[in-house]
Design a protein around this motif. Structure first.
Motif, PDB file in Angstrom:
ATOM      1  N   ILE A 118      -5.465 -10.467  15.847  1.00 54.62           N
ATOM      2  CA  ILE A 118      -6.061 -11.707  15.327  1.00 54.62           C
ATOM      3  C   ILE A 118      -5.965 -12.820  16.364  1.00 54.62           C
ATOM      4  CG2 ILE A 118      -5.737 -13.546  13.619  1.00 54.62           C
ATOM      5  CD1 ILE A 118      -5.088 -11.398  11.589  1.00 54.62           C
ATOM      6  N   PHE A 119      -4.834 -12.935  17.027  1.00 56.14           N
ATOM      7  CA  PHE A 119      -4.705 -13.920  18.098  1.00 56.14           C
ATOM      8  C   PHE A 119      -5.758 -13.670  19.178  1.00 56.14           C
ATOM      9  CE2 PHE A 119      -0.004 -14.773  17.095  1.00 56.14           C
ATOM     10  CZ  PHE A 119      -0.305 -15.995  16.527  1.00 56.14           C
ATOM     11  N   SER A 120      -5.980 -12.412  19.514  1.00 55.70           N
ATOM     12  CA  SER A 120      -6.972 -12.072  20.546  1.00 55.70           C
ATOM     13  C   SER A 120      -8.379 -12.443  20.091  1.00 55.70           C
ATOM     14  CB  SER A 120      -6.898 -10.577  20.859  1.00 55.70           C
ATOM     15  OG  SER A 120      -5.613 -10.205  21.294  1.00 55.70           O
ATOM     16  N   VAL A 121      -8.694 -12.154  18.832  1.00 53.58           N
ATOM     17  CA  VAL A 121     -10.028 -12.476  18.307  1.00 53.58           C
ATOM     18  C   VAL A 121     -10.278 -13.979  18.370  1.00 53.58           C
ATOM     19  CG1 VAL A 121     -11.434 -12.517  16.213  1.00 53.58           C
ATOM     20  CG2 VAL A 121     -10.204 -10.438  16.834  1.00 53.58           C
ATOM     21  N   VAL A 122      -9.291 -14.763  17.954  1.00 51.04           N
ATOM     22  CA  VAL A 122      -9.450 -16.223  17.954  1.00 51.04           C
ATOM     23  C   VAL A 122      -9.625 -16.744  19.375  1.00 51.04           C
ATOM     24  CG1 VAL A 122      -8.293 -18.401  17.440  1.00 51.04           C
ATOM     25  CG2 VAL A 122      -8.182 -16.521  15.803  1.00 51.04           C
ATOM     26  N   TYR A 123      -8.825 -16.222  20.304  1.00 51.58           N
ATOM     27  CA  TYR A 123      -8.906 -16.694  21.699  1.00 51.58           C
ATOM     28  C   TYR A 123     -10.267 -16.353  22.312  1.00 51.58           C
ATOM     29  CZ  TYR A 123      -7.238 -17.862  26.369  1.00 51.58           C
ATOM     30  OH  TYR A 123      -7.069 -18.455  27.591  1.00 51.58           O
ATOM     31  N   ILE A 124     -10.715 -15.112  22.102  1.00 54.22           N
ATOM     32  CA  ILE A 124     -12.009 -14.704  22.659  1.00 54.22           C
ATOM     33  C   ILE A 124     -13.149 -15.479  22.007  1.00 54.22           C
ATOM     34  CG2 ILE A 124     -13.625 -12.771  22.820  1.00 54.22           C
ATOM     35  CD1 ILE A 124     -11.219 -10.938  23.141  1.00 54.22           C
ATOM     36  N   LEU A 125     -13.065 -15.695  20.702  1.00 51.09           N
ATOM     37  CA  LEU A 125     -14.129 -16.421  19.993  1.00 51.09           C
ATOM     38  C   LEU A 125     -14.238 -17.855  20.489  1.00 51.09           C
ATOM     39  CD1 LEU A 125     -16.247 -16.440  17.739  1.00 51.09           C
ATOM     40  CD2 LEU A 125     -14.439 -17.070  16.135  1.00 51.09           C
ATOM     41  N   LEU A 126     -13.114 -18.528  20.680  1.00 47.91           N
ATOM     42  CA  LEU A 126     -13.160 -19.909  21.162  1.00 47.91           C
ATOM     43  C   LEU A 126     -13.672 -19.979  22.598  1.00 47.91           C
ATOM     44  CD1 LEU A 126      -9.875 -21.382  19.636  1.00 47.91           C
ATOM     45  CD2 LEU A 126     -12.218 -21.929  19.007  1.00 47.91           C
ATOM     46  N   ASN A 127     -13.324 -19.004  23.421  1.00 52.37           N
ATOM     47  CA  ASN A 127     -13.879 -18.967  24.775  1.00 52.37           C
ATOM     48  C   ASN A 127     -15.382 -18.722  24.749  1.00 52.37           C
ATOM     49  OD1 ASN A 127     -11.849 -18.911  27.283  1.00 52.37           O
ATOM     50  ND2 ASN A 127     -10.800 -18.131  25.475  1.00 52.37           N
ATOM     51  N   LEU A 128     -15.840 -17.873  23.833  1.00 55.74           N
ATOM     52  CA  LEU A 128     -17.276 -17.634  23.703  1.00 55.74           C
ATOM     53  C   LEU A 128     -18.005 -18.899  23.262  1.00 55.74           C
ATOM     54  CD1 LEU A 128     -19.707 -15.692  23.633  1.00 55.74           C
ATOM     55  CD2 LEU A 128     -19.054 -15.106  21.287  1.00 55.74           C
ATOM     56  N   ILE A 129     -17.415 -19.616  22.310  1.00 63.82           N
ATOM     57  CA  ILE A 129     -18.014 -20.874  21.855  1.00 63.82           C
ATOM     58  C   ILE A 129     -18.061 -21.882  22.998  1.00 63.82           C
ATOM     59  CG2 ILE A 129     -17.690 -22.852  20.308  1.00 63.82           C
ATOM     60  CD1 ILE A 129     -16.551 -20.914  18.255  1.00 63.82           C
ATOM     61  N   ALA A 130     -17.003 -21.917  23.808  1.00 65.88           N
ATOM     62  CA  ALA A 130     -16.982 -22.836  24.951  1.00 65.88           C
ATOM     63  C   ALA A 130     -18.081 -22.491  25.942  1.00 65.88           C
ATOM     64  CB  ALA A 130     -15.615 -22.784  25.636  1.00 65.88           C
ATOM     65  N   ASP A 131     -18.290 -21.194  26.203  1.00 62.81           N
ATOM     66  CA  ASP A 131     -19.354 -20.787  27.121  1.00 62.81           C
ATOM     67  C   ASP A 131     -20.725 -21.199  26.595  1.00 62.81           C
ATOM     68  OD1 ASP A 131     -17.631 -19.713  28.934  1.00 62.81           O
ATOM     69  OD2 ASP A 131     -17.793 -17.663  28.207  1.00 62.81           O
ATOM     70  N   PHE A 187     -12.367  -4.861  22.465  1.00 59.12           N
ATOM     71  CA  PHE A 187     -12.090  -3.434  22.355  1.00 59.12           C
ATOM     72  C   PHE A 187     -10.988  -3.019  23.334  1.00 59.12           C
ATOM     73  CE2 PHE A 187     -13.033   0.930  23.834  1.00 59.12           C
ATOM     74  CZ  PHE A 187     -12.789   1.611  22.650  1.00 59.12           C
ATOM     75  N   VAL A 188     -11.073  -3.513  24.562  1.00 59.60           N
ATOM     76  CA  VAL A 188     -10.043  -3.199  25.562  1.00 59.60           C
ATOM     77  C   VAL A 188      -8.690  -3.761  25.127  1.00 59.60           C
ATOM     78  CG1 VAL A 188      -9.323  -3.581  27.947  1.00 59.60           C
ATOM     79  CG2 VAL A 188     -11.717  -3.063  27.441  1.00 59.60           C
ATOM     80  N   ILE A 189      -8.693  -4.972  24.576  1.00 62.27           N
ATOM     81  CA  ILE A 189      -7.441  -5.586  24.128  1.00 62.27           C
ATOM     82  C   ILE A 189      -6.823  -4.786  22.981  1.00 62.27           C
ATOM     83  CG2 ILE A 189      -6.492  -7.616  22.966  1.00 62.27           C
ATOM     84  CD1 ILE A 189      -8.347  -9.318  24.631  1.00 62.27           C
ATOM     85  N   SER A 190      -7.663  -4.266  22.087  1.00 61.98           N
ATOM     86  CA  SER A 190      -7.138  -3.459  20.982  1.00 61.98           C
ATOM     87  C   SER A 190      -6.434  -2.212  21.515  1.00 61.98           C
ATOM     88  CB  SER A 190      -8.270  -3.072  20.028  1.00 61.98           C
ATOM     89  OG  SER A 190      -9.169  -2.151  20.636  1.00 61.98           O
ATOM     90  N   ILE A 191      -6.984  -1.619  22.573  1.00 56.42           N
ATOM     91  CA  ILE A 191      -6.331  -0.452  23.194  1.00 56.42           C
ATOM     92  C   ILE A 191      -4.988  -0.860  23.802  1.00 56.42           C
ATOM     93  CG2 ILE A 191      -6.539   1.273  25.015  1.00 56.42           C
ATOM     94  CD1 ILE A 191      -9.539   1.244  24.624  1.00 56.42           C
ATOM     95  N   ILE A 192      -4.970  -2.018  24.489  1.00 53.18           N
ATOM     96  CA  ILE A 192      -3.731  -2.481  25.117  1.00 53.18           C
ATOM     97  C   ILE A 192      -2.669  -2.765  24.060  1.00 53.18           C
ATOM     98  CG2 ILE A 192      -2.717  -4.357  26.467  1.00 53.18           C
ATOM     99  CD1 ILE A 192      -5.369  -4.584  27.944  1.00 53.18           C
TER     100      ILE A 192
END
Length: 319
Positions: free
Chosen positions: A291-304, A20-25
């Motif tokens: 979309i780039f942000s969603v993919v990056y955040i999703l992969l970091n979440l999967i890694a966690d 959400f914060v990234i979408s604002i940025i």
């Protein structure tokens, strides 16, 4: 198990808040771009009346908060708006391009991840030897060069001198899998050179750290071969940091392929983003960035999540 579920739920909430914060940025960044979007799209020959009418059509006359709310509502329903360059829905343009970027990232991962893990285990096995130093110097040298430099060197060697691979990754929807792999092999090799060093060094460091454990010393006392200890005992217990670095590099492969796609004229999402910035096609720029942000955040979440599953100590951490 309940504690693990709560941790995963908290990480998911944190990821949503971050997005959400990234979408604002992204929206503010596009708003701060210099110049008038309507004027840039219509050209300098457009009359003031035409520019004003176009601004109203794009709803640029509305307050930024109203436009952000409308954009966010549309994104939530899968509607990214229409392109300013050709009037087509942004979602239609992004779908095929995103598929190409994901294909390049998956092909690179299929090459780089096994290669990096094997080199990391061998470097740990031959620690402080000539082999270890040569592997470390080679991989760190590749990562020290800019991506475009490595790409042009590979084009010079494999396309111009040896004539083995095409210099342009011109793929289309009618290509077979084998032809597509052959066409994108050169950009995949470029990305492999870039990301292998991170994963190899992390794998080596994680295994060496585990080799100092007491149960590893006991296995050595029992006479178990060192390579067997590394493969069957040290590596499985060092998966947590390895998973993290693999996931981060996979995120980079999807998000950071812009330069490689431009060099090889590969029709991916990164190439579309560059073209859209040049045309001031803001809906496409916003959608691509999100979309780039969603993919990056999703992969970091999967890694966690995978790290918590592979390392019980991380299940006690708190956000």
């Amino acid at each position: 198990m309940e504690n693990l579920t709560q941790l995963i739920f908290k990480r998911c909430l944190a990821s949503v808040a971050t997005l959400f914060v990234i979408s604002i940025i992204i929206f503010i960044g596009v708003e701060l771009l210099p110049g008038d979007v309507a004027q840039a799209v219509l050209g300098q020959q457009a009359t003031p009346e035409t520019v004003d009418a176009f601004r109203k059509e794009l709803k640029l006359d509305l307050p930024p908060m109203v436009r952000y709310g409308a954009w966010l509502k549309g994104v939530a329903h899968g509607d990214f708006g229409n392109s300013l360059a050709n009037g087509r829905p942004v979602a239609d343009q992004i779908g095929w391009r995103l598929g190409n970027t994901l294909f390049l990232a998956l092909l690179t991962s299929a090459i780089a991840v096994p290669l990096a893990i094997c080199l990391g285990m061998l470097a740990a096995f031959y620690r402080n030897t000539l082999f270890d130093r040569c592997i470390s110097i080679s991989t760190l040298s590749f990562i020290s060069f800019p991506e475009f430099f490595i790409a042009y060197i590979l084009i010079l060697v494999f396309s111009i001198q040896l004539n083995w691979l095409p210099s342009l990754a011109a793929v289309n929807e009618n290509m077979g899998l084998g032809t597509r792999i052959y066409t994108v092999l050169l950009p995949a090799m470029t990305l492999t050179c870039v990301v292998t060093a991170h994963m190899m060094r992390q794998t080596r460091a994680a295994i060496i750290n585990v080799l100092a454990s007491a149960y590893i010393e006991m296995a050595q006392i029992k006479g178990i071969k060192r390579l067997r200890i590394i493969v069957l005992h040290a590596f499985p217990n060092s998966l947590s940091p390895v998973i993290n670095v693999v996931a981060l590099n996979m995120a980079y492969l999807i998000v950071g392929v812009v330069i490689v796609e431009v060099v090889f004229v590969y029709p991916g999402l990164g190439q579309l983003l560059v073209d859209s910035v040049a045309k001031r096609d803001l809906p496409v720029v916003q959608a691509s960035g999100l979309i780039f942000s969603v993919v990056y955040i999703l992969l970091n979440l999967i890694a966690d999540i995978l790290s918590m599953l592979s390392n019980p100590k991380l299940r006690q951490s708190r956000i």
